[in-house]
Every structure is written in structure tokens, then in C-alpha cells.
Design an enzyme around this catalytic site. Structure first.
Site, PDB file in Angstrom:
ATOM      1  NE  ARG A 161      -2.806   1.318   3.540  1.00  0.00           N
ATOM      2  CZ  ARG A 161      -3.645   1.327   4.476  1.00  0.00           C
ATOM      3  NH1 ARG A 161      -5.035   1.531   3.990  1.00  0.00           N
ATOM      4  NH2 ARG A 161      -3.549   1.154   5.666  1.00  0.00           N
ATOM      5  CG  ASP A 442      -4.720   2.777  10.976  1.00  0.00           C
ATOM      6  OD1 ASP A 442      -5.512   3.240  11.329  1.00  0.00           O
ATOM      7  OD2 ASP A 442      -4.604   2.108  10.154  1.00  0.00           O
TER       8      ASP A 442
END
Length: 525
Positions: A161, A442
Site C-alpha cells: 500500500r 493507526d
């Protein structure tokens, strides 16, 4: 002007091998070809937000109705992406890369985005780690006892990613202009690894974050074609799964798959960023006020509708519909609380599997079996559930924008403060993936924390049980109380706590909303 790349930081010999002449040339070529278009699309985001602020809410596009009604399907999915029932995610830390690839899962999404604090060292060493993993030469020696970590013979399929379109890589410039972090991460990984990946029977696979519309997917597709031609790779070799993390993208899922159809590996329900986007996009409208984060569960109508539509859309096009992240992590030393956490994971993963998802995300290897059991029970020997077309689904714009009811409590306010500040503190120190109160946090979950507080202050939200108004003064008082208690309970000093407090407070109380917390925070790295 001829592109001229400049790297601001000194490079080790290993890092020079990563930023080799081919890689540098590809970055320069991508920058020259696509940087203007990237900036234009970011400006379009601002124009789209202005329309939302003016009350023109999203809907399915009339101009692309033919795409939605057409019978197109994506190009065939590679063999090692056909079964993705459990995917583990984490940053490109060297030990993490080894453990994740060795985990009893199908794929590992190595994350340069929301779970990675983009210090230069984290990014460039992350690419070194990934290259060593692809070469199968990666090792890690633990200093405390000398234990050596290596890859197993059988490992998970690797997916990368890169960072989102909105982010720059300030340590690398072309003609004194920072390069796109997306193009940098993509180009470095692809150019360094495509040959070894293909030789090992796999390929360059990506997760694409933060897309807001199908035009941003079209740009990625153009980048893929350009890079494949540049490196003499067959077109269609690259495969990409798009995270549907924004409310605007939810109205264009079919179009996003269409734009990437030769390179598409499906869509993913990026649930935490999606909730953040719901707050962010409708932030100036009081009737879109959300309750405590803990009450905004996947059973709520707007989220269940988003899940069902994503599965139906993907399966109609013969491609994967991936589920979201389980934030829980194993709780050592407390079997009762650990069992409660595992039961929550099992319930969540069963919900996803029974809805028709083809796989799901976990953040810790300890959840592998729980997630695998849920999908094994629903899927059996089948590699996926693409044959389940979900023809029962009928979702309209009102379904996707139905605001959930619930309560706003002082405990909810305090939780947002504690999670948001402690996450930013860790991020500023170089750690973007942080266990806080037995949940793996996160950037996406920190975004929910600070955006909710901004929304509550901005619209004078009331505490449900006391009818007290959440003002800037009240928020500041609660923040000071929580930080005093946090510091007294810790017993250690942190150089990053006060900057985190200042940044969180500023973003929560600014008259103008910061689009992403990582933009002002990046200036501190």
C-alpha cells in the site's frame, strides 16, 4: 524543463541500490507525466467539498449510468490472489515483514500509508526490507537474545500500500518540487521488484488508499500503463485493490472498478477511514453529527449498506470484495478480557463472511485462526465467494447517508482525546502502528478521534446524560485533566507528548478543518 531528481538525505550503499538509475528515471518520468494531473485532482477535491458544504450531497452519477448498467467484467485474477480469505497488515518494519509473511494467512499488505510514520528512514528502509523479502534474503537478529528471524518456505502473497494522492515525499524533489509520495512508493517498489516477483510466480500487487472518485482511479490506471511500458512489463501485470474509504467513492464503486478493469483486484471496505470521511465530508451540517465512536458499528444502517453495495458491485464484475480491519489484539495476562476480545473478532469476521466478503483484515498474527475459522465456515473449499452475486441488495443514496443515532458522552470525549494524542505522539516518534488500550490504532482511528471532537465543538453538541455543551473551553479542560493523569501514571518523560497535545488541540479547535492530520504532522518529522 528536464526532470532532475534530488535526494535531500545522504544514502547508504544499500539505499543507493534501491534508488538506482532505473528507479530514478521512472520517478522522473512519472512526475513529468502525471504531477500536474495529480494536483488538478486534488484541487477538484476542494471544489467537491465546497459543493457538499453548500448542501449538494453525493449521488450516483448520471453521466456514468451506462457503465453501471453495462456487463463488463475485470481481467482474470492471478492464481495467488484468488484466495484472500485472511490478509494481515502492518508497516514495512523489518521484523514485521518477516513475521507477517510467515503468518498463517493468505496475503500480507505491507503498509507505507496509515500504519507507517513516513520518516525518511522508515520509508527508504521499508523499501530495502521489502526488496530483501521479495529476494527471500531478509533476516532480522533480535538484540536481546540473538534470535534470528527468516522467511519460511511457504509465505503469504505480498501486497504493497503506497501513500495516498494527497501526500508529498518532501525528502525527494524534482526541480525543487517535492515528488508525490504515491508515485515515489509505487515506482521504487515496482522497479526494484517486478522481475523477482514474476520469477517467483507472483506479481506487483497494490492496495490504493484514499481515492475519492473514479477519476483518481483513472489516474492510477494511467500510471500503471505508463510504468509497465517504461519497464517493458506486459500491460495488466500490475493488480490493484482499491480501498473504499471515502463516502464519495462509495457512490462510484462500479466506475472505479471499470477504470482499473485490466488491473483491478477488487475493492476493500476501509471502515475506519470511511467513518472519518463521513464526518469530514459532512462536517458543516449539524444533522450529520455522529455519536461516540464505539457506537458507530458495522451494524449501523449506513455502514451495512456500504458493505452490501460493495459486495454486490464487486461480484457483479467477477472481482473480490474484501472486508475491513479487526482492531483487537491478543490480551496477554488476562484470559477473561482476551476471550471477550477474541469473541468480538469472531463475531465481526462471521458477519463479513456471511455477508459475502471474500476475505478480511487482521493486524496481529494471533487473530489468524479466529478470522480463518469464520471464512472457512462460510466458504469451505471455495477460493472466494464471487459466485454469490448478492442480487438481494438494493441500496440508494439515502441508505448510504443515513445518520446513526446514539449518545455523546464525556467518556467518549475523553477516549477520543487519549487515543488521538497518544497516537500522534507515537507517530511523531516514528511509530505509525500503535497498540492503545488493547486495540491496534493507526492514522484512520486517530482521524475519527480528532474529527469527532471538531464536529462536536463546531456544532455545540450536548453531552447526552448531562446536557452540557461541548465548547472549546470544556474540551480544553477535559484535555488538561486527561493529560495530567496520563503523565502522572506513566512515570517517564516523552519529547513527543507536548507537540502531540499542541497539534491535537489545534486541529480540534481550528475554525477551518484540516483535511488530514498527517499533513500538519508531517511538518514535524
Amino acid at each position: 524543463m528536464t526532470p532532475q531528481l534530488n535526494i535531500k538525505n545522504p544514502l547508504s550503499e544499500v539505499e543507493k541500490q534501491i534508488l538506482n538509475p532505473t528507479t530514478v528515471s521512472l520517478i522522473e518520468s512519472l512526475h513529468d507525466s502525471f504531477e500536474t494531473k495529480r494536483k488538478d485532482l486534488l484541487e477538484q477535491r476542494e471544489a467537491s467539498q465546497k459543493e457538499l458544504d453548500d448542501g449538494r450531497f453525493p449521488d450516483f452519477l448520471s453521466q456514468t449510468e451506462a457503465v453501471r448498467k453495462s456487463d463488463y467484467v475485470v481481467a482474470p485474477i492471478p492464481k495467488d490472489l484468488q484466495d484472500r480469505r485472511v490478509e494481515i497488515t502492518g508497516p514495512p518494519d523489518r521484523k514485521m515483514v518477516i513475521n507477517a509473511l510467515n503468518a498463517p494467512v493468505k496475503t500480507f499488505m505491507c503498509d507505507f500509508e496509515d500504519s507507517c510514520s513516513p520518516t525518511w528512514n522508515n520509508i527508504i528502509q521499508g523499501h530495502v526490507n521489502v526488496k530483501d523479502a521479495v529476494d527471500k534474503s531478509i533476516e532480522f537478529k533480535r538484540e536481546t537474545d540473538g534470535k534470528v528471524y527468516r522467511l519460511n518456505d511457504e509465505i503469504a502473497t505480498l501486497i504493497i500500500r503506497p501513500r495516498g494522492w494527497h501526500l508529498d515525499e518532501k525528502h525527494v524533489t524534482i526541480n525543487d518540487e517535492p515528488v508525490s509520495a504515491s508515485l515515489f512508493d509505487f515506482a521504487v517498489y515496482l522497479s526494484n521488484n517486478y522481475e523477482a516477483l514474476l520469477n517467483h510466480g507472483t506479481g506487483p500487487y497494490f492496495y490504493l488508499p484514499k481515492l475519492e472518485n473514479h477519476l483518481e482511479a483513472r489516474l492510477w490506471n494511467e500510471v500503471f500503463v505508463h510504468a509497465q511500458d517504461f519497464l517493458n512489463i506486459d500491460r495488466g501485470t500490475i493488480k490493484a485493490t482499491v480501498l473504499i474509504e471515502t463516502i464519495t467513492a462509495a457512490f462510484q464503486m462500479d466506475e472505479i472498478i471499470f477504470e482499473l478493469k485490466d488491473h483491478s483486484a477488487g475493492l476493500n471496505c476501509g471502515r475506519w477511514d470511511y467513518i472519518f470521511s463521513f464526518i469530514k465530508k459532512f462536517r458543516n451540517h449539524q444533522h450529520f453529527l455522529l455519536p461516540n465512536r464505539t457506537e458507530v458499528t458495522m451494524e449501523r444502517h449506513f455502514l451495512r449498506s456500504y458493505v452490501d453495495l460493495l459486495i454486490q458491485t464487486c461480484h457483479k464484475r467477477n472481482v473480490h470484495a474484501m472486508g475491513g480491519m479487526a482492531a483487537q489484539i491478543p490480551i496477554r495476562g488476562d484470559e477473561v478480557q482476551n476471550q471477550i476480545a477474541m469473541n468480538k473478532v469472531a463475531s465481526d469476521k462471521s458477519r463479513e463472511a456471511n455477508a459475502g466478503h471474500d476475505g478480511t483484515w487482521i493486524a496481529h498474527p494471533g487473530l489468524s485462526q479466529v478470522a480463518m475459522n469464520a471464512f472457512n465456515q462460510a466458504m469451505g473449499e471455495s477460493a472466494n465467494q464471487i459466485s454469490n452475486k448478492r442480487n438481494d441488495v438494493s441500496v440508494n443514496a439515502k441508505d448510504l447517508m443515513k445518520v446513526p443515532g446514539g449518545t455523546i458522552t464525556e467518556d467518549g470525549l475523553r477516549q477520543n482525546i487519549l487515543i488521538g494524542i497518544q497516537y500522534i505522539e507515537a507517530w511523531l516518534s516514528g511509530n505509525g502502528c500503535v497498540p492503545i488500550y488493547n486495540l491496534m490504532e493507526d492514522a484512520a482511528t486517530a482521524e475519527i478521534s480528532r474529527s469527532q471532537i471538531w464536529q462536536w465543538i463546531h456544532h455545540h453538541a450536548k453531552i447526552s446524560d448531562s446536557n452540557k455543551t461541548i465548547t472549546e473551553e470544556y474540551f480544553t479542560q477535559v484535555l488538561e485533566e486527561e493529560m495530567n493523569q496520563l503523565q502522572s501514571s506513566r512515570g517517564f518523560e516523552s519529547d513527543y507528548l507536548q507537540p502531540a497535545i499542541n497539534l491535537f488541540k489545534e486541529m480540534s479547535t481550528n475554525s477551518e478543518f484540516d483535511e488530514f492530520l498527517t499533513l500538519p504532522a508531517y511538518k514535524h518529522l
